[in-house]
Design a protein around this motif. Structure first.
Motif, PDB file in Angstrom:
ATOM      1  N   MET A 168      34.298  28.361  38.748  1.00  0.00           N
ATOM      2  CA  MET A 168      32.984  28.799  37.768  1.00  0.00           C
ATOM      3  C   MET A 168      33.223  29.706  36.904  1.00  0.00           C
ATOM      4  O   MET A 168      32.868  29.244  35.586  1.00  0.00           O
ATOM      5  CB  MET A 168      32.101  29.184  38.654  1.00  0.00           C
ATOM      6  N   ALA A 169      34.108  30.738  36.860  1.00  0.00           N
ATOM      7  CA  ALA A 169      34.365  31.660  35.881  1.00  0.00           C
ATOM      8  C   ALA A 169      35.088  30.981  34.803  1.00  0.00           C
ATOM      9  O   ALA A 169      34.962  31.360  33.602  1.00  0.00           O
ATOM     10  CB  ALA A 169      35.092  32.934  36.503  1.00  0.00           C
ATOM     11  N   SER A 170      36.037  30.177  35.232  1.00  0.00           N
ATOM     12  CA  SER A 170      36.937  29.147  34.326  1.00  0.00           C
ATOM     13  C   SER A 170      35.907  28.285  33.390  1.00  0.00           C
ATOM     14  O   SER A 170      36.354  28.276  32.289  1.00  0.00           O
ATOM     15  CB  SER A 170      38.088  28.692  34.993  1.00  0.00           C
ATOM     16  N   ILE A 171      35.297  27.640  34.150  1.00  0.00           N
ATOM     17  CA  ILE A 171      34.651  26.835  33.514  1.00  0.00           C
ATOM     18  C   ILE A 171      33.663  27.149  32.546  1.00  0.00           C
ATOM     19  O   ILE A 171      33.355  26.628  31.444  1.00  0.00           O
ATOM     20  CB  ILE A 171      33.962  25.727  34.525  1.00  0.00           C
ATOM     21  N   LEU A 172      33.045  28.271  32.807  1.00  0.00           N
ATOM     22  CA  LEU A 172      31.831  28.980  31.978  1.00  0.00           C
ATOM     23  C   LEU A 172      32.567  29.646  31.001  1.00  0.00           C
ATOM     24  O   LEU A 172      31.740  30.327  30.021  1.00  0.00           O
ATOM     25  CB  LEU A 172      31.025  29.728  32.807  1.00  0.00           C
ATOM     26  N   GLY A 173      33.732  29.767  30.884  1.00  0.00           N
ATOM     27  CA  GLY A 173      34.546  30.608  29.978  1.00  0.00           C
ATOM     28  C   GLY A 173      34.130  32.175  30.061  1.00  0.00           C
ATOM     29  O   GLY A 173      34.301  32.615  29.133  1.00  0.00           O
ATOM     30  N   LEU A 174      34.145  32.456  31.192  1.00  0.00           N
ATOM     31  CA  LEU A 174      33.818  33.973  31.697  1.00  0.00           C
ATOM     32  C   LEU A 174      35.185  34.679  31.693  1.00  0.00           C
ATOM     33  O   LEU A 174      35.637  34.947  32.717  1.00  0.00           O
ATOM     34  CB  LEU A 174      33.090  34.079  32.965  1.00  0.00           C
ATOM     35  N   GLU A 175      35.548  35.186  30.481  1.00  0.00           N
ATOM     36  CA  GLU A 175      36.826  35.861  30.416  1.00  0.00           C
ATOM     37  C   GLU A 175      36.743  36.795  29.258  1.00  0.00           C
ATOM     38  O   GLU A 175      35.912  36.768  28.329  1.00  0.00           O
ATOM     39  CB  GLU A 175      38.016  34.567  29.832  1.00  0.00           C
ATOM     40  N   GLY A 176      37.351  37.943  29.624  1.00  0.00           N
ATOM     41  CA  GLY A 176      37.227  39.152  28.630  1.00  0.00           C
ATOM     42  C   GLY A 176      38.164  40.446  29.182  1.00  0.00           C
ATOM     43  O   GLY A 176      38.855  40.129  29.969  1.00  0.00           O
ATOM     44  N   ASP A 177      37.999  41.360  28.529  1.00  0.00           N
ATOM     45  CA  ASP A 177      38.529  42.633  28.827  1.00  0.00           C
ATOM     46  C   ASP A 177      37.771  43.538  30.038  1.00  0.00           C
ATOM     47  O   ASP A 177      38.448  44.248  30.648  1.00  0.00           O
ATOM     48  CB  ASP A 177      38.798  43.520  27.452  1.00  0.00           C
ATOM     49  N   PHE A 178      36.366  43.596  29.688  1.00  0.00           N
ATOM     50  CA  PHE A 178      36.002  44.443  30.693  1.00  0.00           C
ATOM     51  C   PHE A 178      34.322  43.812  31.107  1.00  0.00           C
ATOM     52  O   PHE A 178      33.858  43.193  30.510  1.00  0.00           O
ATOM     53  CB  PHE A 178      35.609  45.958  30.199  1.00  0.00           C
ATOM     54  N   ALA A 179      33.964  44.073  32.331  1.00  0.00           N
ATOM     55  CA  ALA A 179      32.883  43.334  32.868  1.00  0.00           C
ATOM     56  C   ALA A 179      31.815  44.209  32.550  1.00  0.00           C
ATOM     57  O   ALA A 179      31.620  45.461  32.875  1.00  0.00           O
ATOM     58  CB  ALA A 179      32.983  43.226  34.436  1.00  0.00           C
ATOM     59  N   ILE A 180      30.643  43.591  32.001  1.00  0.00           N
ATOM     60  CA  ILE A 180      29.453  44.435  31.769  1.00  0.00           C
ATOM     61  C   ILE A 180      28.499  44.032  33.000  1.00  0.00           C
ATOM     62  O   ILE A 180      27.515  44.888  33.144  1.00  0.00           O
ATOM     63  CB  ILE A 180      28.704  43.696  30.758  1.00  0.00           C
ATOM     64  N   GLY A 181      28.794  43.331  33.872  1.00  0.00           N
ATOM     65  CA  GLY A 181      28.047  43.047  35.001  1.00  0.00           C
ATOM     66  C   GLY A 181      28.572  41.833  35.684  1.00  0.00           C
ATOM     67  O   GLY A 181      29.413  41.220  35.578  1.00  0.00           O
TER      68      GLY A 181
END
Length: 620
Positions: A168-181
């Protein structure tokens, strides 16, 4: 009656005959089935599916499909769950997300039918069986591991599968350096923010929501996360709320939430508080606190005109005095320095819309206006505001000569009004102070540093806007210099994010009409910042006061609770990617919940913002 063939034993014969005929009928059906190929099983593609797509109805809309499932599967599906639809038999694969539901539907009867309502009201124990129904927003068609536009719809009765959290994270493009939530309903799926991706934060961000919605917690996590990834943060703090964020919070609920999520209990590191000289700091006990003075020569003359609210006549006198001041600096070889090629070129390149004239102080400009008034009244100047003119008689003589050679407007009263406005600014005692340092913007832009500009003791909008305008100008100049230096080495500069709290006060519709030059400065920073790793973040509890010009600069959104329908309607026209169910949910979001839409994400996400363990000064 005894002779009636329908009585006594004849009944048994009839029952046997019926049973025999039934068995023969079943036998015939089985033989027909065998001749047709035997027992039919579902195609392998249905294995592991939990639901099926339905036929479209007159109320169906593009990009969405209805999915149903057995009642025992409903609890396996959450809001925002990611799904894969294997369209059968055409073999196409679609990816979608739950946009509404899952809902409970009774089998074979309408949920709002009279029978259902009466049964429920009267405490019925037995109720009909039920199934699940939900709406799925199609994200696209999946081909070769990539998701492209969905030019067709899934065929009815196609199997539907749950996508696991990792995919799910990969498909939605949920990638980055730090998590906001975290994604609401998916405790293991985080919503990260990329700091080192130029196409995201440097296309600027808006954090909107009513008071109590959780914006301050979001900004604390946001600033700390950006700095932890090696960027620099400048936070314009209008209430002094963030001047204690280096300490650990005393909020028991926030601490409990943080522990439950396994977050570190700590304050924010490397914070520095800067207060305008002569103003009361919100947190004088901060371990890294310093005062700063403003440099009048940084302000564009047009910005000063707008902030002081000069009319056309006063504007003409002010600009005339400004030109006289420039001539005086040149004649005294203060700027440009005679026969200094670099200095002379800088003077030629000066853009009055961008910044003020180098070395021209507010006190010197006051003296220029005083000499103009004395000349018109045929009197003499008895008081000198600037140290240069008070101590240097040659400079006094030179200034009087320049004024006498200038064709001045002949109405002394208008000049006196300009003098009054300049003196009002001078009495603030914030410009060109020798007992305080100017902003060291180069030091402020060091990696990992959070600079909190404490504006809480600046009640006057004029004073606050003067400070903000100077910070903006110096920040832009320094980041452009850093960008050019880094580009020469084929490197990138330290990323910078400027957070403007209570942006509606600084950039309201009325303020932009009054101060178009100041807005143009913000717009230039926004446009140039995209290339120079300089991002702006606008924070406001009154988004209705932000003009369309500002909203047009924003490409990333963190939306907390917003109840005003007119505001929601306006935002809908600005942020088309958010679906209707999310817009409807804005009014009922709980503190810390938000809709996050970032430029790199495939779709907006309902997000539970991480709790912050940093202390906010205004926390109860």
């Amino acid at each position: 009656m005894a002779d009636d063939p329908r009585s006594n034993g004849s009944d048994n014969v009839t029952a046997v005959d019926r049973s025999t005929r039934s068995r023969e009928a079943v036998k015939v059906l089985l033989e027909d089935s065998e001749r047709a190929g035997g027992t039919k099983s579902l195609p392998p593609i249905y294995e592991g599916s939990f639901g099926r797509t339905l036929y479209d109805s007159p109320g169906s809309s593009d990009g969405t499909v209805t999915v149903v499932m057995p009642g025992e599967k409903i609890l396996d599906v959450t809001s925002q769950a990611l799904l894969r639809i294997e369209s059968h038999p055409d073999g196409r694969r679609y990816v979608g997300t739950v946009s509404a539901g899952p809902f409970y539907d009774p089998d074979g009867i309408s949920a709002d039918s009279t029978a259902m309502v009466i049964s429920a009201v009267n405490g019925a124990i037995g109720m009909p069986g039920h199934h699940g129904r939900m709406q799925v927003q199609l994200l696209g068609e999946e081909k070769g591991g990539r998701i492209g536009p969905a030019n067709r719809r899934p065929i009815p009765n196609s199997p539907v599968f749950l996508v696991d959290d990792a995919e799910m994270a990969s498909i939605l493009g949920l990638e980055g350096d730090f998590a906001i939530g975290r994604v609401m309903g998916h405790e293991t799926v985080e919503v990260p923010i990329p700091v080192h991706k130029k196409s995201v934060l440097y296309r600027h961000t808006g954090v909107l929501g009513t008071t109590g919605g959780g914006k301050s917690t979001t900004i604390t996590n946001y600033a700390a996360g950006i700095a932890a990834e090696g960027a620099a943060v400048i936070l314009l703090d209008t209430e002094g709320e963030y001047t204690t964020m280096h300490e650990v919070t005393t909020d028991a609920d926030m601490l409990a939430l943080a522990r439950a999520q396994g977050l570190a209990i700590q304050g924010v590191r490397d914070t520095h508080v800067l207060t305008l000289v002569g103003r009361e700091p919100s947190n004088p006990a901060h371990p890294s606190h310093a005062e700063f003075t403003l440099d009048f020569s940084v302000l564009s003359p047009w910005t000063a005109i707008e902030i002081l609210g000069m009319n056309d006549a006063q504007q003409g006198r002010f600009l005339a005095a400004y030109d006289i001041g420039r001539r005086l600096l040149a004649d005294l070889s203060i700027f440009p320095i005679k026969k200094d090629v670099q200095s002379e070129q800088k003077a030629l390149d000066w853009d009055e819309m961008e910044c003020g004239y180098p070395h021209l102080t507010l006190a010197m400009l006051i003296d220029v206006v005083s000499v103009c008034i004395a000349t018109l009244k045929k009197g003499d100047t008895t008081f000198w505001a600037s140290d240069l003119l008070r101590k240097d008689h040659r400079a006094q003589t030179k200034l009087k000569e320049i004024v006498e050679q200038t064709d001045l407007e002949k109405v002394p009263s208008s000049w006196m009004k300009v003098s009054s406005l300049l003196w009002r600014m001078h009495r603030l005692k914030i410009f060109d102070r020798s007992d305080a340092k100017q902003l060291d913007v180069s030091a402020m832009l060091k990696p990992g540093r959070i600079n909190i500009i404490d504006l809480s003791d600046l009640d006057s909008p004029v004073l606050r806007n003067l400070a903000i305008a100077q910070v903006l100008r110096q920040l832009q100049t320094e980041q452009e210099r850093a960008y050019e230096a880094a580009s020469a080495k084929e490197q990138i500069p330290t990323p910078v994010n400027l957070i403007i709290e209570e942006a509606h006060e600084f950039l309201s519709t009325a303020r932009i009409r009054q101060m178009p030059t100041l807005y143009e400065q913000v717009a230039r920073i926004a446009k140039r910042g995209r290339k120079r790793w300089l991002g702006l973040t606008f924070v406001t509890q009154l988004p209705q006061n932000l003009p369309d010009e500002v909203l047009a600069l924003i490409n990333n959104w963190i939306l907390h609770k917003i109840q005003d329908e007119s505001v929601v309607g306006r935002l809908r026209r600005t942020i088309p990617a958010i679906d209707q169910s999310m817009w409807r949910s804005l009014a009922s979001l709980q503190p810390g919940q938000s809709v996050v839409s970032l430029a790199h994400m495939r779709r907006p996400i309902m997000t539970q913002i991480h709790p912050s363990t940093a202390k906010l000064r205004l926390e109860s």
